[in-house]
Design an enzyme around this catalytic site. Sequence first.
Site, short mmCIF file in Angstrom:
data_model
loop_
_atom_site.label_atom_id
_atom_site.label_comp_id
_atom_site.label_asym_id
_atom_site.label_seq_id
_atom_site.Cartn_x
_atom_site.Cartn_y
_atom_site.Cartn_z
N ASP A 62 -7.53 1.14 5.02
CA ASP A 62 -6.47 0.24 4.58
C ASP A 62 -5.13 0.54 4.42
O ASP A 62 -5.09 1.76 4.61
CB ASP A 62 -7.28 -0.06 3.03
CG ASP A 62 -6.35 -0.98 2.28
OD1 ASP A 62 -5.86 -2.21 2.94
OD2 ASP A 62 -5.80 -0.76 1.20
N ASP A 64 -2.17 -0.53 2.16
CA ASP A 64 -1.44 -0.69 0.86
C ASP A 64 -2.39 0.23 -0.06
O ASP A 64 -3.45 -0.26 -0.51
CB ASP A 64 -1.41 -1.78 0.30
CG ASP A 64 -0.16 -2.61 1.05
OD1 ASP A 64 0.64 -2.14 1.48
OD2 ASP A 64 -0.51 -3.82 1.37
N GLY A 75 -5.92 -5.82 -2.27
CA GLY A 75 -6.82 -5.89 -1.13
C GLY A 75 -6.89 -7.32 -0.57
O GLY A 75 -7.34 -7.53 0.59
N ARG A 102 -2.18 -12.68 -0.35
CA ARG A 102 -1.32 -13.13 -1.36
C ARG A 102 -1.84 -14.58 -2.27
O ARG A 102 -2.13 -14.60 -3.23
CB ARG A 102 0.09 -13.66 -0.91
CG ARG A 102 0.97 -12.63 -0.65
CD ARG A 102 2.46 -12.94 -0.82
NE ARG A 102 2.60 -14.03 0.02
CZ ARG A 102 2.70 -13.95 1.48
NH1 ARG A 102 2.81 -12.70 1.99
NH2 ARG A 102 3.20 -14.87 2.24
N SER A 134 -1.32 -7.96 4.33
CA SER A 134 0.06 -8.08 4.37
C SER A 134 0.61 -8.22 5.95
O SER A 134 0.36 -7.77 6.81
CB SER A 134 0.87 -6.81 3.68
OG SER A 134 2.11 -6.85 4.01
N ASP A 180 -8.79 1.66 -1.15
CA ASP A 180 -8.65 2.03 -2.45
C ASP A 180 -9.06 0.80 -3.35
O ASP A 180 -9.27 0.78 -4.68
CB ASP A 180 -7.41 2.25 -2.85
CG ASP A 180 -6.41 1.32 -2.65
OD1 ASP A 180 -6.48 0.89 -1.49
OD2 ASP A 180 -5.49 1.03 -3.29
#
Length: 242
Positions: free
Chosen positions: A15, A17, A57, A60, A135, A193
Amino acid sequence: MSVPDLWACDAVVFDTDGVITDSASVHASAWKEAFDEVPGVDPPFDAGEDYRRHVDGKSRLDGAAAFLAARGIDLPVGDVEDSAGVETVCQVAARKEEAFMRRLHERGVEVFAGTVRLLNKLHEAGVPCAAVSSSRHARDLLARAGVRSLLGTVVDGNDMARLDLPGKPDPALFLEGVRRLGCEPAGAAVVEDALAGVEAGHRGGFGLVVGVNRSATDEGAEDLSEHGADMVVGDLGELVRR
């Protein structure tokens, strides 16, 4: 799998971010700005716990919808072309995007040193790596972080839209990443995360799911394990030291 098996994996999908870049905190503060403008949000959005449980994760739109639903706020979905506002889920998501971009230009983004060490070691060992993110800014963030050359491929929000991939906890992002590396999920690892992300790795049939506990709490580690992480570390530099 045990810890050393990470080095025997055919591929590792990271991942972005909160795992490679320290951009999760920027996303969280942008979400707080957006949600704090929505009437009736009580209690207010918590950039730590609410971010971790409801939006981390996710795309938006999915993140905005999940948090608002958790607070019992029923807004119409609206249209993805909606400008920033508070009357539709899409408007709230657009407000978050504006806030995130402003912060990104003001502050930039840091990279986790432990992750960079792990990426370098995997690169040296000949283990192909990919990065995924919901993203649309992931490629730019990874280039700014100076790690793009260590990654065989990147699957981002632009790819999600183009390929019509569902967001986490669906494993589609990770599966696309490992497919591009020419590997099967059972022989690959996922590093995440977010709760939605470790669940996606587990659901995707990956041989190893590594959870990164950025909350540094026992509860955070337990949540990652309960959602599908085979092992949990506080920082990926721990895997290099081991």
